[in-house]
Design an enzyme around this catalytic site. Structure first.
Site, short mmCIF file in Angstrom:
data_model
loop_
_atom_site.label_atom_id
_atom_site.label_comp_id
_atom_site.label_asym_id
_atom_site.label_seq_id
_atom_site.Cartn_x
_atom_site.Cartn_y
_atom_site.Cartn_z
N LYS A 47 0.68 -1.20 -0.11
CA LYS A 47 -0.09 -0.16 -0.10
C LYS A 47 0.86 1.33 0.05
O LYS A 47 0.58 2.39 -0.88
CB LYS A 47 -0.89 -0.16 1.34
CG LYS A 47 -2.24 -0.81 1.11
CD LYS A 47 -2.97 -1.09 2.43
CE LYS A 47 -4.02 -1.71 2.46
NZ LYS A 47 -5.34 -1.34 1.08
N LYS A 49 4.13 1.43 -1.06
CA LYS A 49 4.87 1.60 -2.35
C LYS A 49 3.89 2.13 -3.21
O LYS A 49 4.50 2.93 -4.40
CB LYS A 49 5.16 0.07 -2.53
CG LYS A 49 6.26 -0.31 -1.83
CD LYS A 49 7.04 -1.65 -2.10
CE LYS A 49 8.04 -2.12 -1.02
NZ LYS A 49 8.53 -3.52 -1.45
N GLU A 65 11.25 7.78 1.93
CA GLU A 65 12.86 7.40 1.83
C GLU A 65 12.83 6.15 1.72
O GLU A 65 13.75 5.28 1.11
CB GLU A 65 13.51 8.31 2.72
CG GLU A 65 13.53 9.79 2.36
CD GLU A 65 14.43 10.16 1.44
OE1 GLU A 65 15.09 9.50 1.07
OE2 GLU A 65 14.06 11.27 0.69
N LYS A 72 7.65 -8.99 15.62
CA LYS A 72 7.92 -8.79 17.22
C LYS A 72 8.61 -10.28 17.73
O LYS A 72 7.93 -11.46 17.12
CB LYS A 72 6.80 -8.57 17.77
CG LYS A 72 7.22 -8.12 19.35
CD LYS A 72 5.87 -7.69 20.07
CE LYS A 72 6.20 -6.91 21.37
NZ LYS A 72 6.86 -5.79 21.29
N ASP A 99 1.07 -4.94 18.27
CA ASP A 99 2.39 -4.47 17.68
C ASP A 99 3.24 -5.57 17.36
O ASP A 99 4.44 -5.68 17.14
CB ASP A 99 3.09 -3.43 18.40
CG ASP A 99 3.66 -4.22 19.99
OD1 ASP A 99 3.12 -5.20 20.20
OD2 ASP A 99 4.76 -3.56 20.55
N GLU A 166 1.17 -2.27 13.35
CA GLU A 166 1.59 -1.01 13.78
C GLU A 166 2.34 -0.29 12.79
O GLU A 166 3.04 -0.91 12.33
CB GLU A 166 2.36 -1.28 15.25
CG GLU A 166 2.71 0.35 15.64
CD GLU A 166 3.64 0.02 16.81
OE1 GLU A 166 3.45 0.65 17.80
OE2 GLU A 166 4.83 -0.49 16.61
N ALA A 178 16.01 8.46 17.08
CA ALA A 178 15.23 7.36 17.79
C ALA A 178 16.23 6.09 17.81
O ALA A 178 16.34 5.51 18.61
CB ALA A 178 14.09 7.05 17.17
N HIS A 182 17.85 4.72 21.21
CA HIS A 182 17.58 3.39 21.63
C HIS A 182 18.83 2.45 21.98
O HIS A 182 18.70 1.93 22.89
CB HIS A 182 16.81 2.48 20.49
CG HIS A 182 16.49 1.18 20.90
ND1 HIS A 182 17.17 0.23 20.89
CD2 HIS A 182 15.24 0.63 21.55
CE1 HIS A 182 16.78 -1.19 21.29
NE2 HIS A 182 15.58 -0.59 21.72
#
Length: 226
Positions: A47, A49, A65, A72, A99, A166, A178, A182
């Protein structure tokens, strides 16, 4: 390999014989459920792309990008289920863990995030379950991103099955911050006083990243004469 990992982890975490029997019975259903989540990831990736292709033709620029995806891990899933105190079953995973399947969309500019999110949510087979805007309302750490929990159908051999995914949308600067935050924050054996100092610096860096996003967006608007 995943099934073996699940069994080994469960055997360490749980010792009661009735639970061990449930684990053995649940290994195959778990593997099947994960395959459904992988299918959902492929659907959402496609979707985005398609949207990127369409918007690049319309506006003569690519809003996306990079697209990253992840499933998970069994370890993380088990820990989350235990923390939530929910049954260790595939039904509980589908109902309470939103998620398992994750898509991260890295955009060029902040306005691209909202444009893509709007286009995605307008599609008639996409249902919004939850939205958290950490761009307009950053976390205390400085974290910024737009989070969407969506539900989409996947089409299997003999059924159509709704699956939750998610979606995180960020700019390049948000993702850069981020990722480094992390890696730094989850280093082991950091003294509390140093961790407090680093947290303040990381928050300042997040603010600088946000300012960079805004400046780049303004430059883009000036070039376009808006």
């Amino acid at each position: 390999m995943i099934i073996k990992h699940i069994k080994e982890h469960f055997f360490k975490e749980l010792t009661r014989s009735e639970n061990l029997e449930k684990i053995k019975e649940g290994a195959l259903p778990y593997a099947r459920l994960m395959s459904y989540y992988r299918c959902a990831i492929m659907e959402v990736e496609t979707k985005f792309k398609v949207l990127n292709e369409q918007l690049s033709l319309k506006y003569d620029e690519n809003p996306i990008e990079t697209i990253k995806s992840r499933l998970k891990s069994p370890d993380s899933t088990i820990k989350k289920m235990m923390k939530k105190e929910i049954p260790l079953t595939t039904d509980a995973i589908e109902e309470y863990i939103t998620d398992i399947a994750g898509i991260r969309v890295i955009c060029s500019f902040q306005e691209d995030i909202y444009k893509l999110a709007k286009c995605l949510l307008q599609q008639d087979d996409v249902t919004l379950i939850e939205q958290k805007d950490y761009i307009k309302n950053p976390k205390e750490s400085g974290y910024r991103s737009l989070h969407l929990i969506i539900e989409i159908p996947i089409f299997l051999e003999n059924e159509k099955r709704p699956m939750k995914v998610e979606v995180q949308l960020r700019t390049i600067a948000m993702d850069f911050w981020a990722s480094l935050e992390h890696k730094i924050r989850y280093k082991k054996n950091i003294p509390p006083e140093l961790l407090e100092q680093l947290s303040k610096e990381l928050t300042e860096c997040a603010q600088k990243s946000a300012e960079l996003d805004e400046r780049m967006s303004n430059i883009k608007k000036r070039i376009k004469g808006k």
